[in-house]
Design a protein around this motif. Structure first.
Motif, PDB file in Angstrom:
ATOM      1  N   GLY A  34      -0.820  21.528   2.340  1.00 50.57           N
ATOM      2  CA  GLY A  34       0.508  21.933   1.881  1.00 50.57           C
ATOM      3  C   GLY A  34       1.524  20.815   1.760  1.00 50.57           C
ATOM      4  N   GLY A  35       1.135  19.580   1.967  1.00 48.20           N
ATOM      5  CA  GLY A  35       2.063  18.457   1.835  1.00 48.20           C
ATOM      6  C   GLY A  35       2.070  17.906   0.420  1.00 48.20           C
ATOM      7  N   THR A  36       2.923  16.911   0.195  1.00 41.77           N
ATOM      8  CA  THR A  36       2.992  16.270  -1.119  1.00 41.77           C
ATOM      9  C   THR A  36       2.927  14.757  -0.961  1.00 41.77           C
ATOM     10  OG1 THR A  36       5.409  16.176  -1.076  1.00 41.77           O
ATOM     11  CG2 THR A  36       4.405  18.100  -2.128  1.00 41.77           C
ATOM     12  N   ILE A  37       2.273  14.101  -1.905  1.00 47.02           N
ATOM     13  CA  ILE A  37       2.244  12.642  -1.961  1.00 47.02           C
ATOM     14  C   ILE A  37       3.359  12.232  -2.911  1.00 47.02           C
ATOM     15  CG2 ILE A  37       0.893  10.626  -2.605  1.00 47.02           C
ATOM     16  CD1 ILE A  37      -1.615  12.288  -1.933  1.00 47.02           C
ATOM     17  N   ASP A  38       4.379  11.556  -2.385  1.00 48.22           N
ATOM     18  CA  ASP A  38       5.558  11.230  -3.170  1.00 48.22           C
ATOM     19  C   ASP A  38       5.402   9.941  -3.960  1.00 48.22           C
ATOM     20  OD1 ASP A  38       6.733  13.510  -2.046  1.00 48.22           O
ATOM     21  OD2 ASP A  38       7.465  12.365  -0.328  1.00 48.22           O
ATOM     22  N   ASN A  39       4.797   8.930  -3.366  1.00 42.22           N
ATOM     23  CA  ASN A  39       4.683   7.637  -4.036  1.00 42.22           C
ATOM     24  C   ASN A  39       3.516   6.850  -3.447  1.00 42.22           C
ATOM     25  OD1 ASN A  39       5.288   5.433  -5.651  1.00 42.22           O
ATOM     26  ND2 ASN A  39       6.820   4.619  -4.246  1.00 42.22           N
ATOM     27  N   VAL A  40       2.736   6.211  -4.308  1.00 35.64           N
ATOM     28  CA  VAL A  40       1.654   5.327  -3.870  1.00 35.64           C
ATOM     29  C   VAL A  40       1.868   3.989  -4.550  1.00 35.64           C
ATOM     30  CG1 VAL A  40      -0.828   4.916  -3.832  1.00 35.64           C
ATOM     31  CG2 VAL A  40       0.041   7.240  -3.572  1.00 35.64           C
ATOM     32  N   ASP A  41       1.988   2.941  -3.750  1.00 29.98           N
ATOM     33  CA  ASP A  41       2.229   1.608  -4.268  1.00 29.98           C
ATOM     34  C   ASP A  41       1.074   0.702  -3.854  1.00 29.98           C
ATOM     35  OD1 ASP A  41       3.471  -0.534  -5.456  1.00 29.98           O
ATOM     36  OD2 ASP A  41       4.965  -0.814  -3.879  1.00 29.98           O
ATOM     37  N   LEU A  42       0.279   0.266  -4.810  1.00 33.14           N
ATOM     38  CA  LEU A  42      -0.864  -0.612  -4.545  1.00 33.14           C
ATOM     39  C   LEU A  42      -0.395  -2.059  -4.646  1.00 33.14           C
ATOM     40  CD1 LEU A  42      -3.906  -0.996  -4.116  1.00 33.14           C
ATOM     41  CD2 LEU A  42      -4.177  -0.866  -6.588  1.00 33.14           C
ATOM     42  N   TRP A  43      -0.375  -2.756  -3.512  1.00 35.37           N
ATOM     43  CA  TRP A  43       0.084  -4.136  -3.483  1.00 35.37           C
ATOM     44  C   TRP A  43      -1.015  -5.114  -3.863  1.00 35.37           C
ATOM     45  CZ3 TRP A  43       3.470  -5.000   1.473  1.00 35.37           C
ATOM     46  CH2 TRP A  43       4.626  -4.215   1.380  1.00 35.37           C
ATOM     47  N   GLY A  44      -2.265  -4.729  -3.707  1.00 38.57           N
ATOM     48  CA  GLY A  44      -3.373  -5.626  -4.010  1.00 38.57           C
ATOM     49  C   GLY A  44      -3.753  -6.484  -2.815  1.00 38.57           C
ATOM     50  N   LYS A  45      -4.518  -7.556  -3.082  1.00 37.69           N
ATOM     51  CA  LYS A  45      -4.976  -8.434  -2.000  1.00 37.69           C
ATOM     52  C   LYS A  45      -3.850  -9.331  -1.521  1.00 37.69           C
ATOM     53  CE  LYS A  45      -9.897  -8.862  -2.702  1.00 37.69           C
ATOM     54  NZ  LYS A  45     -11.008  -9.717  -3.053  1.00 37.69           N
ATOM     55  N   ARG A  46      -3.728  -9.402  -0.203  1.00 42.17           N
ATOM     56  CA  ARG A  46      -2.744 -10.264   0.444  1.00 42.17           C
ATOM     57  C   ARG A  46      -3.416 -10.991   1.599  1.00 42.17           C
ATOM     58  NH1 ARG A  46       2.885  -9.000  -1.013  1.00 42.17           N
ATOM     59  NH2 ARG A  46       2.557  -7.861  -2.939  1.00 42.17           N
ATOM     60  N   LYS A  47      -2.956 -12.190   1.874  1.00 38.40           N
ATOM     61  CA  LYS A  47      -3.474 -12.958   3.005  1.00 38.40           C
ATOM     62  C   LYS A  47      -2.815 -12.472   4.290  1.00 38.40           C
ATOM     63  CE  LYS A  47      -5.163 -17.098   0.953  1.00 38.40           C
ATOM     64  NZ  LYS A  47      -6.575 -16.950   1.166  1.00 38.40           N
ATOM     65  N   PHE A  48      -3.589 -12.468   5.371  1.00 37.48           N
ATOM     66  CA  PHE A  48      -3.088 -12.079   6.685  1.00 37.48           C
ATOM     67  C   PHE A  48      -2.439 -13.271   7.372  1.00 37.48           C
ATOM     68  CE2 PHE A  48      -6.938  -9.056   6.900  1.00 37.48           C
ATOM     69  CZ  PHE A  48      -6.250  -8.062   6.236  1.00 37.48           C
ATOM     70  N   ALA A  49      -1.546 -12.992   8.292  1.00 35.41           N
ATOM     71  CA  ALA A  49      -0.977 -14.030   9.133  1.00 35.41           C
ATOM     72  C   ALA A  49      -2.003 -14.466  10.184  1.00 35.41           C
ATOM     73  CB  ALA A  49       0.287 -13.531   9.819  1.00 35.41           C
ATOM     74  N   TYR A  50      -2.913 -13.574  10.541  1.00 37.60           N
ATOM     75  CA  TYR A  50      -3.989 -13.871  11.484  1.00 37.60           C
ATOM     76  C   TYR A  50      -5.217 -13.083  11.063  1.00 37.60           C
ATOM     77  CZ  TYR A  50      -2.344  -9.443  13.330  1.00 37.60           C
ATOM     78  OH  TYR A  50      -1.959  -8.140  13.449  1.00 37.60           O
ATOM     79  N   GLU A  51      -6.367 -13.477  11.527  1.00 34.22           N
ATOM     80  CA  GLU A  51      -7.611 -12.817  11.132  1.00 34.22           C
ATOM     81  C   GLU A  51      -7.730 -11.422  11.748  1.00 34.22           C
ATOM     82  OE1 GLU A  51     -11.047 -15.137  12.045  1.00 34.22           O
ATOM     83  OE2 GLU A  51     -10.633 -16.593  10.476  1.00 34.22           O
ATOM     84  N   ILE A  52      -8.274 -10.497  10.954  1.00 40.24           N
ATOM     85  CA  ILE A  52      -8.608  -9.158  11.427  1.00 40.24           C
ATOM     86  C   ILE A  52     -10.088  -8.963  11.129  1.00 40.24           C
ATOM     87  CG2 ILE A  52      -8.224  -6.693  11.159  1.00 40.24           C
ATOM     88  CD1 ILE A  52      -5.404  -7.330  10.185  1.00 40.24           C
ATOM     89  N   ASP A  53     -10.876  -8.719  12.150  1.00 36.37           N
ATOM     90  CA  ASP A  53     -12.325  -8.547  12.003  1.00 36.37           C
ATOM     91  C   ASP A  53     -12.961  -9.723  11.259  1.00 36.37           C
ATOM     92  OD1 ASP A  53     -12.103  -6.112  13.274  1.00 36.37           O
ATOM     93  OD2 ASP A  53     -11.924  -4.990  11.396  1.00 36.37           O
ATOM     94  N   LYS A  54     -12.512 -10.930  11.560  1.00 36.55           N
ATOM     95  CA  LYS A  54     -13.002 -12.180  10.974  1.00 36.55           C
ATOM     96  C   LYS A  54     -12.770 -12.255   9.460  1.00 36.55           C
ATOM     97  CE  LYS A  54     -16.352 -12.903  14.593  1.00 36.55           C
ATOM     98  NZ  LYS A  54     -17.730 -13.160  14.960  1.00 36.55           N
TER      99      LYS A  54
END
Length: 96
Positions: A34-54
């Motif tokens: 019963g909810g609604t999706i108002d907006n979806v913004d795809l930013w694409g690939k971005r570099k992390f400030a630190y590694e996540i899962d290598k």
């Protein structure tokens, strides 16, 4: 019903051309309950400030939606079970 904003970081090995179609399947719990999706913004690939899962980069998606708190919790749980989702952050937006 409350307004939420969610940031999802997907594994960079996911094909960027199919990200939006796959993401729509992942968030089907919102309109189902019963909810609604108002907006979806795809930013694409971005570099992390630190590694996540290598990994040093990920695919960012920012979504705003309106739903019950139980729906938001269920969505976060389901995204946590998906292997292509590296991180999620759900924030409730103020009524201001």
């Amino acid at each position: 019903m409350r307004k939420y904003e969610m940031v999802v970081i997907l594994d960079p090995s996911v094909d960027e051309r199919t990200v939006s179609a796959n993401f729509e399947k992942l968030v089907q719990v919102i309109p189902t309950e019963g909810g609604t999706i108002d907006n979806v913004d795809l930013w694409g690939k971005r570099k992390f400030a630190y590694e996540i899962d290598k990994k040093t980069e990920g695919i960012y998606i920012v979504m705003q939606f309106t739903a019950k708190s139980s729906t938001s919790q269920e969505l976060d749980r389901q995204l946590g079970l998906n292997e292509s989702v590296m991180r999620t952050k759900v924030m409730r937006l103020d009524a201001k």
